[in-house]
Design a protein around this motif. Structure first.
Motif, PDB file in Angstrom:
ATOM      1  N   GLN A   1       0.824  -1.205   0.000  1.00 29.42           N
ATOM      2  CA  GLN A   1       0.000   0.000   0.000  1.00 29.42           C
ATOM      3  C   GLN A   1       0.861   1.259   0.000  1.00 29.42           C
ATOM      4  OE1 GLN A   1      -3.391  -0.076   2.632  1.00 29.42           O
ATOM      5  NE2 GLN A   1      -3.256  -2.297   2.848  1.00 29.42           N
TER       6      GLN A   1
ATOM      7  N   ASP B   1      -7.133   1.099  -5.524  1.00 27.12           N
ATOM      8  CA  ASP B   1      -7.329   0.445  -4.236  1.00 27.12           C
ATOM      9  C   ASP B   1      -6.439  -0.789  -4.144  1.00 27.12           C
ATOM     10  OD1 ASP B   1      -9.294   1.124  -2.053  1.00 27.12           O
ATOM     11  OD2 ASP B   1     -10.555   1.557  -3.792  1.00 27.12           O
TER      12      ASP B   1
ATOM     13  N   ALA C   1      -5.580  -4.559  -2.550  1.00 27.39           N
ATOM     14  CA  ALA C   1      -6.314  -5.731  -2.090  1.00 27.39           C
ATOM     15  C   ALA C   1      -5.306  -6.708  -1.480  1.00 27.39           C
ATOM     16  CB  ALA C   1      -7.072  -6.393  -3.243  1.00 27.39           C
TER      17      ALA C   1
ATOM     18  N   SER D   1      -8.240  -5.293   1.221  1.00 25.90           N
ATOM     19  CA  SER D   1      -8.540  -3.944   1.663  1.00 25.90           C
ATOM     20  C   SER D   1      -7.929  -3.657   3.025  1.00 25.90           C
ATOM     21  CB  SER D   1     -10.060  -3.745   1.741  1.00 25.90           C
ATOM     22  OG  SER D   1     -10.369  -2.507   2.347  1.00 25.90           O
TER      23      SER D   1
ATOM     24  N   PHE E   1     -13.398  -1.395  -1.171  1.00 25.80           N
ATOM     25  CA  PHE E   1     -12.707  -0.404  -2.002  1.00 25.80           C
ATOM     26  C   PHE E   1     -12.726   0.957  -1.299  1.00 25.80           C
ATOM     27  CE2 PHE E   1     -14.156  -3.777  -4.742  1.00 25.80           C
ATOM     28  CZ  PHE E   1     -13.139  -3.940  -5.683  1.00 25.80           C
TER      29      PHE E   1
END
Length: 304
Positions: free
Chosen positions: A164, A235, A237, A239, A246
């Motif tokens: 991320q 986004d 995954a 999450s 999302f």
């Protein structure tokens, strides 16, 4: 990020970007005519680079419903005739898949029974959406584009699925590349999804992909970005938020009113930016005019 923290972030983002109750353009309001004119000064060499990926007509783990392209004329085996004739074809696409470059309209994300700015969810009907459709951007989006290359920042070819990108990462990439994102910009964030897919083959991107952490959205709010595009889904995954698949889509499309571009391709643009020593350029986005549609195939163009 816990569910309560996400809700608080969502409300904070909404309050910081709130416009009048009749607004239907969202963050495109940051892209004023004066900023469009200023963006044209980014052009120095006249070189153009496509940011869209070739449409994928092959099924795969990330593309179970591939686009379909068929020739309708000439008929197979038909001998060429003298005089005038035409070759013809037909094209169909699942716009919001995990393989093809596309733009998300503001009617794409439904959350807590509404669309952006409180528009009722029932404005999306079986015949098409009646508000916030892709027609909002029928005149195109032309402005200053900025590419932030996160794999370059981290010294890797790509981010691994599940990784991320935080607000701190975006700021660090700016510093490393000598560029700053500003009001009305089209921000493009590279995670290397396309390069990984090319080198290692496709995988189930719906289950595992690199993308933005929800806290990165406050960077977009701070800088008054007009539009966001990524070479993945934007986004990550799995999450980062329990119960919200999302969260970045919810924060940008639903809370801010920001059009997203998913699954772009930056493998041609990044080397050009590196060679020229600059990471900003004129960016032109021209989606199709599809009445009632929640999105469109897209092939943005960078002009350097």
């Amino acid at each position: 990020m816990g569910a309560e923290a996400f809700r608080a972030l969502c409300e904070r983002v909404r309050e910081r970007t709130r416009r009048g109750p009749e607004d239907r353009r969202g963050t495109l309001g940051h892209l004023t005519p004066a900023r469009v004119v200023a963006a044209t000064r980014e052009v120095m060499t006249g070189r153009t680079v496509s940011l869209g990926a070739p449409v994928d007509t092959r099924p795969g783990p990330d593309n179970p419903e591939p686009a379909r392209h068929v020739m309708t004329a000439p008929e197979p085996g038909r001998r060429p005739s003298t005089g005038l004739d035409f070759a013809r074809d037909r094209f169909a696409m699942n716009v919001h898949g995990d393989a093809d470059s596309h733009l998300d309209a503001l009617c794409h994300v439904l959350f807590d029974g509404t669309l952006y700015n409180g528009v009722p969810a029932d404005s999306v009907t079986p015949e098409g959406a009646t508000e916030l459709t892709v027609d909002v951007v029928r005149d195109g989006v032309v402005g200053r584009g900025v590419l932030l290359d996160i794999p370059r920042l981290r010294g890797v070819p790509w981010l691994e699925p599940g990784d991320q990108v935080t607000a701190a990462d975006l700021a660090a990439a700016e510093a490393a590349q000598g560029v700053r994102t500003g009001p009305g910009d089209v921000l493009l964030v590279r995670v290397g999804h396309r390069l990984r897919r090319r080198e290692l083959g496709p995988w189930k991107a719906a289950e595992a992909r690199a993308g933005l952490h929800p806290d990165a959205v406050e960077f977009l709010v701070d800088r008054r970005v007009a539009m966001l595009g990524g070479d993945g889904n934007n986004d990550a995954a799995p999450s980062a938020v329990e119960g919200v698949g999302f969260p970045v889509h919810v924060l940008t499309v639903h809370a801010m009113g920001m059009h997203l571009m998913d699954y772009l391709r930056f493998e041609e643009l990044a080397p050009v930016c590196e060679q020229e020593g600059r990471w900003s350029f004129l960016c032109a986005v021209a989606p199709l005019r599809l009445p009632g549609a929640t999105g469109s195939p897209v092939n943005p163009v960078a002009v350097l």
